[in-house]
Design a protein around this motif. Structure first.
Motif, mmCIF file in Angstrom:
data_model
loop_
_atom_site.group_PDB
_atom_site.id
_atom_site.type_symbol
_atom_site.label_atom_id
_atom_site.label_comp_id
_atom_site.label_asym_id
_atom_site.label_seq_id
_atom_site.Cartn_x
_atom_site.Cartn_y
_atom_site.Cartn_z
ATOM 1 N N ILE B 18 -28.783 -10.982 36.384
ATOM 2 C CA ILE B 18 -29.138 -12.275 35.805
ATOM 3 C C ILE B 18 -28.410 -12.430 34.479
ATOM 4 N N THR B 19 -28.215 -13.683 34.089
ATOM 5 C CA THR B 19 -27.557 -13.973 32.819
ATOM 6 C C THR B 19 -28.384 -14.971 32.035
ATOM 7 N N ILE B 20 -28.585 -14.674 30.764
ATOM 8 C CA ILE B 20 -29.312 -15.558 29.854
ATOM 9 C C ILE B 20 -28.308 -16.141 28.872
ATOM 10 N N SER B 21 -28.303 -17.442 28.759
ATOM 11 C CA SER B 21 -27.377 -18.098 27.840
ATOM 12 C C SER B 21 -28.054 -18.385 26.499
ATOM 13 N N CYS B 22 -27.228 -18.540 25.496
ATOM 14 C CA CYS B 22 -27.703 -18.794 24.124
ATOM 15 C C CYS B 22 -26.676 -19.714 23.470
ATOM 16 N N THR B 23 -27.032 -20.982 23.343
ATOM 17 C CA THR B 23 -26.075 -21.978 22.848
ATOM 18 C C THR B 23 -26.379 -22.383 21.424
ATOM 19 N N GLY B 24 -25.370 -22.288 20.585
ATOM 20 C CA GLY B 24 -25.503 -22.677 19.192
ATOM 21 C C GLY B 24 -24.475 -23.728 18.829
ATOM 22 N N THR B 25 -23.950 -23.614 17.634
ATOM 23 C CA THR B 25 -22.980 -24.595 17.138
ATOM 24 C C THR B 25 -21.788 -23.881 16.514
ATOM 25 N N SER B 26 -20.876 -24.653 16.002
ATOM 26 C CA SER B 26 -19.705 -24.105 15.329
ATOM 27 C C SER B 26 -20.044 -23.554 13.950
ATOM 28 N N SER B 27 -21.309 -23.677 13.545
ATOM 29 C CA SER B 27 -21.762 -23.128 12.261
ATOM 30 C C SER B 27 -22.477 -21.795 12.427
ATOM 31 N N ASP B 28 -22.738 -21.401 13.661
ATOM 32 C CA ASP B 28 -23.396 -20.122 13.865
ATOM 33 C C ASP B 28 -22.713 -19.332 14.981
ATOM 34 N N VAL B 29 -23.151 -19.496 16.211
ATOM 35 C CA VAL B 29 -22.590 -18.704 17.319
ATOM 36 C C VAL B 29 -21.074 -18.846 17.392
ATOM 37 N N GLY B 30 -20.580 -20.054 17.280
ATOM 38 C CA GLY B 30 -19.147 -20.296 17.427
ATOM 39 C C GLY B 30 -18.307 -19.810 16.269
ATOM 40 N N ALA B 31 -18.953 -19.611 15.116
ATOM 41 C CA ALA B 31 -18.191 -19.268 13.915
ATOM 42 C C ALA B 31 -18.076 -17.773 13.662
ATOM 43 N N TYR B 32 -18.995 -17.012 14.213
ATOM 44 C CA TYR B 32 -19.044 -15.578 13.886
ATOM 45 C C TYR B 32 -19.282 -14.733 15.143
ATOM 46 N N ASN B 33 -18.739 -13.544 15.141
ATOM 47 C CA ASN B 33 -19.008 -12.601 16.229
ATOM 48 C C ASN B 33 -20.183 -11.708 15.861
ATOM 49 N N TYR B 34 -21.281 -12.367 15.489
ATOM 50 C CA TYR B 34 -22.475 -11.648 15.048
ATOM 51 C C TYR B 34 -23.695 -12.156 15.804
ATOM 52 N N VAL B 35 -23.616 -12.113 17.116
ATOM 53 C CA VAL B 35 -24.758 -12.473 17.950
ATOM 54 C C VAL B 35 -25.442 -11.183 18.398
ATOM 55 N N SER B 36 -26.741 -11.162 18.321
ATOM 56 C CA SER B 36 -27.512 -10.006 18.766
ATOM 57 C C SER B 36 -28.615 -10.467 19.707
ATOM 58 N N TRP B 37 -29.097 -9.520 20.502
ATOM 59 C CA TRP B 37 -30.127 -9.807 21.503
ATOM 60 C C TRP B 37 -31.278 -8.818 21.365
ATOM 61 N N TYR B 38 -32.494 -9.322 21.571
ATOM 62 C CA TYR B 38 -33.696 -8.525 21.403
ATOM 63 C C TYR B 38 -34.596 -8.671 22.626
ATOM 64 N N GLN B 39 -35.208 -7.560 22.999
ATOM 65 C CA GLN B 39 -36.178 -7.534 24.084
ATOM 66 C C GLN B 39 -37.557 -7.376 23.466
ATOM 67 N N GLN B 40 -38.521 -8.143 23.943
ATOM 68 C CA GLN B 40 -39.871 -8.044 23.407
ATOM 69 C C GLN B 40 -40.904 -8.049 24.525
ATOM 70 N N TYR B 41 -41.730 -7.020 24.545
ATOM 71 C CA TYR B 41 -42.875 -6.975 25.452
ATOM 72 C C TYR B 41 -44.073 -7.599 24.745
ATOM 73 N N PRO B 42 -45.026 -8.124 25.502
ATOM 74 C CA PRO B 42 -46.196 -8.763 24.888
ATOM 75 C C PRO B 42 -46.913 -7.832 23.915
ATOM 76 N N GLY B 43 -47.173 -8.344 22.730
ATOM 77 C CA GLY B 43 -47.901 -7.583 21.727
ATOM 78 C C GLY B 43 -47.098 -6.498 21.032
ATOM 79 N N LYS B 44 -45.813 -6.445 21.309
ATOM 80 C CA LYS B 44 -44.959 -5.410 20.710
ATOM 81 C C LYS B 44 -43.888 -6.017 19.821
ATOM 82 N N ALA B 45 -43.303 -5.185 18.965
ATOM 83 C CA ALA B 45 -42.204 -5.644 18.136
ATOM 84 C C ALA B 45 -40.929 -5.758 18.980
#
Lengths: 122, 110
Positions: B18-45
Motif C-alpha cells: 500500500i502507498t500513503i500520499s502526503c501532499t504539501g506545497t512549494s513552501s514545505d514538501v516541495g522545497a525541502y528533502n526533509y519529509v518524515s513519517w511516523y507510525q502511531q498505535y492507539p494510546g501510544k507515542a
C-alpha cells in the motif's frame, strides 16, 4: 538508553496555565533541538514549536505565539513548555520529541516522550 | 501553515503493498528533502519510520520505504502485515524552521 520522560497528567481550569516538563537521559540535552507536539482527542499531530537547548532560542508555530513559552534547565537536562490562558480546546496529549542534532542536518523526531495528558475543564 | 494532506484511510490484504500520499506545497514538501513519517498505535507515542524522505532508522523494517515527487511525498508498506495496522503521519520541514504534520492516515489490514 536514550529517552525523554515527561511529567504527569494535569487537570486545569479555563484561563489557567500549565507547565509540562521533559527530562532527557542517555544523551546531552544541549546537543539536540527539542520539539513540542500535541494531539487533541481523536485528532492528528500538531507541531507547537521547538527550543535550542544550547542557546535557549525558540521557534513557535504562529497559532501559539504569545501563549506558549518554551524554556530549559540544562543543569537538570530538562526542557519545559508552558501554555497560558488555557481553553477547552487545549485539552490534548502533549509530547516532547527530540529533533535535529545541532551539528547535524537530518530533520526528524527520533525520540518521543510518553506524552502528558492535559485536560482543561471547569 | 496548513496541514499536509493525507488520505483518511488506506487498506490492504496481508502480503500486499500500500502507498500513503502526503501532499504539501512549494513552501514545505516541495522545497525541502526533509519529509518524515511516523507510525502511531492507539494510546501510544508516535514512532519514527522514515526521515529525510527515504532514510530508514536502524531497527525499522525494510518493508517501509519513502519517496517524493514535487509537492507530494509517499510512504509505501510492502508485504503488509497485521502489525502494520496503525495511524501514519507525515511531517515536513517548512519555512522559518517550522514543521507541519499531515492529518494522518489509518491503515487497515483486511
Amino acid at each position: 538508553q536514550v529517552q525523554v520522560v515527561q511529567s504527569g497528567g494535569e487537570v486545569k481550569k479555563p484561563g489557567a496555565s500549565v507547565k509540562v516538563s521533559c527530562e532527557a537521559s542517555g544523551y546531552i540535552l544541549t546537543d539536540y533541538y527539542m520539539h513540542w507536539v500535541r494531539q487533541a482527542p481523536g485528532q492528528g499531530l500538531e507541531w507547537m514549536g521547538r527550543i535550542n537547548p544550547n542557546s535557549g532560542a525558540t521557534n513557535t508555530a504562529q497559532k501559539f505565539q504569545g501563549r506558549v513559552t518554551m524554556t530549559r534547565d540544562t543543569s537538570i537536562s530538562t526542557a519545559y513548555m508552558e501554555v497560558s490562558s488555557l481553553r477547552s480546546d487545549d485539552t490534548a496529549v502533549y509530547y516532547c520529541a527530540r529533533g535535529r542534532q545541532l551539528s547535524g542536518t537530518s530533520r526528524k523526531f527520533d525520540i518521543w516522550g510518553q506524552g502528558t495528558r492535559v485536560t482543561v475543564s471547569s | 501553515q496548513s496541514a499536509l494532506t493525507q488520505p483518511a484511510s488506506v487498506s490492504g490484504s496481508p502480503g500486499q503493498s500500500i502507498t500513503i500520499s502526503c501532499t504539501g506545497t512549494s513552501s514545505d514538501v516541495g522545497a525541502y528533502n526533509y519529509v518524515s513519517w511516523y507510525q502511531q498505535y492507539p494510546g501510544k507515542a508516535p514512532k519514527l519510520m522514515i526521515y529525510d524522505v527515504s532514510n530508514r532508522p536502524s531497527g525499522v523494517s525494510n518493508r517501509f520505504s519513502g519517496s517524493k515527487s514535487g509537492n507530494t511525498a509517499s510512504l509505501t508498506i510492502s508485504g503488509l502485515q497485521a502489525e502494520d495496522e496503525a495511524d501514519y503521519y507525515c511531517s515536513s520541514f517548512a519555512i522559518s524552521s517550522t514543521r507541519v504534520f499531515g492529518g494522518g492516515t489509518k491503515v487497515t489490514v483486511l
